[in-house]
Scaffold this motif. Structure first.
Motif, PDB file in Angstrom:
ATOM      1  N   THR A   8      21.029  14.141  65.309  1.00  0.00           N
ATOM      2  CA  THR A   8      21.110  15.326  64.477  1.00  0.00           C
ATOM      3  C   THR A   8      20.386  16.477  65.177  1.00  0.00           C
ATOM      4  O   THR A   8      19.778  16.284  66.216  1.00  0.00           O
ATOM      5  N   LYS A   9      20.453  17.642  64.600  1.00  0.00           N
ATOM      6  CA  LYS A   9      19.767  18.810  65.140  1.00  0.00           C
ATOM      7  C   LYS A   9      18.738  19.278  64.128  1.00  0.00           C
ATOM      8  O   LYS A   9      18.949  19.195  62.919  1.00  0.00           O
ATOM      9  N   LEU A  10      17.636  19.821  64.643  1.00  0.00           N
ATOM     10  CA  LEU A  10      16.616  20.391  63.778  1.00  0.00           C
ATOM     11  C   LEU A  10      17.111  21.724  63.225  1.00  0.00           C
ATOM     12  O   LEU A  10      17.869  22.434  63.887  1.00  0.00           O
ATOM     13  N   THR A  11      16.673  22.055  62.038  1.00  0.00           N
ATOM     14  CA  THR A  11      17.007  23.353  61.472  1.00  0.00           C
ATOM     15  C   THR A  11      16.176  24.423  62.170  1.00  0.00           C
ATOM     16  O   THR A  11      15.275  24.115  62.956  1.00  0.00           O
ATOM     17  N   LYS A  12      16.450  25.682  61.881  1.00  0.00           N
ATOM     18  CA  LYS A  12      15.743  26.788  62.543  1.00  0.00           C
ATOM     19  C   LYS A  12      14.239  26.734  62.317  1.00  0.00           C
ATOM     20  O   LYS A  12      13.462  27.105  63.175  1.00  0.00           O
ATOM     21  N   ASN A  13      13.815  26.258  61.155  1.00  0.00           N
ATOM     22  CA  ASN A  13      12.379  26.195  60.874  1.00  0.00           C
ATOM     23  C   ASN A  13      11.753  24.874  61.337  1.00  0.00           C
ATOM     24  O   ASN A  13      10.601  24.597  61.038  1.00  0.00           O
ATOM     25  N   GLY A  14      12.511  24.048  62.050  1.00  0.00           N
ATOM     26  CA  GLY A  14      11.970  22.804  62.600  1.00  0.00           C
ATOM     27  C   GLY A  14      11.960  21.643  61.629  1.00  0.00           C
ATOM     28  O   GLY A  14      11.319  20.630  61.879  1.00  0.00           O
ATOM     29  N   ASN A  28       8.522  -0.037  54.629  1.00  0.00           N
ATOM     30  CA  ASN A  28       7.834   0.623  55.739  1.00  0.00           C
ATOM     31  C   ASN A  28       8.810   0.789  56.883  1.00  0.00           C
ATOM     32  O   ASN A  28       9.506  -0.150  57.256  1.00  0.00           O
ATOM     33  N   VAL A  29       8.880   1.988  57.441  1.00  0.00           N
ATOM     34  CA  VAL A  29       9.756   2.266  58.570  1.00  0.00           C
ATOM     35  C   VAL A  29       8.958   2.996  59.647  1.00  0.00           C
ATOM     36  O   VAL A  29       7.935   3.612  59.372  1.00  0.00           O
ATOM     37  N   GLU A  30       9.425   2.906  60.872  1.00  0.00           N
ATOM     38  CA  GLU A  30       8.821   3.618  61.983  1.00  0.00           C
ATOM     39  C   GLU A  30       9.821   4.655  62.462  1.00  0.00           C
ATOM     40  O   GLU A  30      10.990   4.349  62.680  1.00  0.00           O
ATOM     41  N   ILE A  31       9.374   5.877  62.641  1.00  0.00           N
ATOM     42  CA  ILE A  31      10.236   6.960  63.086  1.00  0.00           C
ATOM     43  C   ILE A  31       9.830   7.344  64.505  1.00  0.00           C
ATOM     44  O   ILE A  31       8.673   7.647  64.768  1.00  0.00           O
ATOM     45  N   ILE A  32      10.789   7.317  65.430  1.00  0.00           N
ATOM     46  CA  ILE A  32      10.571   7.748  66.809  1.00  0.00           C
ATOM     47  C   ILE A  32      11.552   8.877  67.079  1.00  0.00           C
ATOM     48  O   ILE A  32      12.750   8.710  66.883  1.00  0.00           O
ATOM     49  N   ILE A  33      11.063  10.005  67.544  1.00  0.00           N
ATOM     50  CA  ILE A  33      11.924  11.155  67.802  1.00  0.00           C
ATOM     51  C   ILE A  33      11.950  11.400  69.306  1.00  0.00           C
ATOM     52  O   ILE A  33      10.905  11.568  69.934  1.00  0.00           O
ATOM     53  N   ILE A  34      13.150  11.392  69.888  1.00  0.00           N
ATOM     54  CA  ILE A  34      13.328  11.588  71.315  1.00  0.00           C
ATOM     55  C   ILE A  34      14.251  12.775  71.513  1.00  0.00           C
ATOM     56  O   ILE A  34      15.325  12.836  70.912  1.00  0.00           O
ATOM     57  N   GLU A  35      13.825  13.712  72.359  1.00  0.00           N
ATOM     58  CA  GLU A  35      14.664  14.877  72.641  1.00  0.00           C
ATOM     59  C   GLU A  35      15.902  14.422  73.416  1.00  0.00           C
ATOM     60  O   GLU A  35      15.829  13.664  74.363  1.00  0.00           O
ATOM     61  N   ARG A  36      17.038  14.886  72.990  1.00  0.00           N
ATOM     62  CA  ARG A  36      18.305  14.543  73.620  1.00  0.00           C
ATOM     63  C   ARG A  36      18.740  15.731  74.456  1.00  0.00           C
ATOM     64  O   ARG A  36      18.898  16.827  73.932  1.00  0.00           O
ATOM     65  N   SER A  37      18.913  15.532  75.762  1.00  0.00           N
ATOM     66  CA  SER A  37      19.336  16.653  76.595  1.00  0.00           C
ATOM     67  C   SER A  37      20.792  16.983  76.289  1.00  0.00           C
ATOM     68  O   SER A  37      21.595  16.104  75.989  1.00  0.00           O
ATOM     69  N   SER A  38      21.135  18.244  76.379  1.00  0.00           N
ATOM     70  CA  SER A  38      22.506  18.653  76.070  1.00  0.00           C
ATOM     71  C   SER A  38      23.476  18.081  77.082  1.00  0.00           C
ATOM     72  O   SER A  38      24.641  17.854  76.782  1.00  0.00           O
ATOM     73  N   GLN A  39      23.011  17.823  78.301  1.00  0.00           N
ATOM     74  CA  GLN A  39      23.882  17.251  79.327  1.00  0.00           C
ATOM     75  C   GLN A  39      24.349  15.858  78.912  1.00  0.00           C
ATOM     76  O   GLN A  39      25.501  15.503  79.081  1.00  0.00           O
TER      77      GLN A  39
END
Length: 72
Positions: A8-14, A28-39
């Motif tokens: 997904t994409k972040l909204t303008k306010n993050g 209980n869940v674990e959230i890991i956020i990894i930046e996805r390169s546009s390439q």
């Protein structure tokens, strides 16, 4: 352990909103956020599709028979 993947994409306010997750309230869940390169996201997910693959001798052993310890 169950795993669920969402791109997904972040909204303008993050802000990031996750909806319709396959987990129950109170789990209980674990959230890991990894930046996805546009390439990566714009590239072909099947880069070898339509390419001709050629094997010189597909039935030749990867190791010469003389090197097989089992046969000695």
């Amino acid at each position: 352990m169950k795993a669920h993947r969402i791109e997904t994409k972040l909204t303008k306010n993050g802000t990031l909103v996750l909806e319709n997750l396959p987990f129950q309230a109170g789990e209980n869940v674990e959230i890991i956020i990894i930046e996805r390169s546009s390439q990566l996201s714009d590239s072909n997910p099947y880069p070898l599709q339509g390419k001709v693959i050629h094997y010189d001798d597909p039935f030749e052993p990867a190791v010469p028979i003389e090197d097989w310890e089992v046969l000695q």
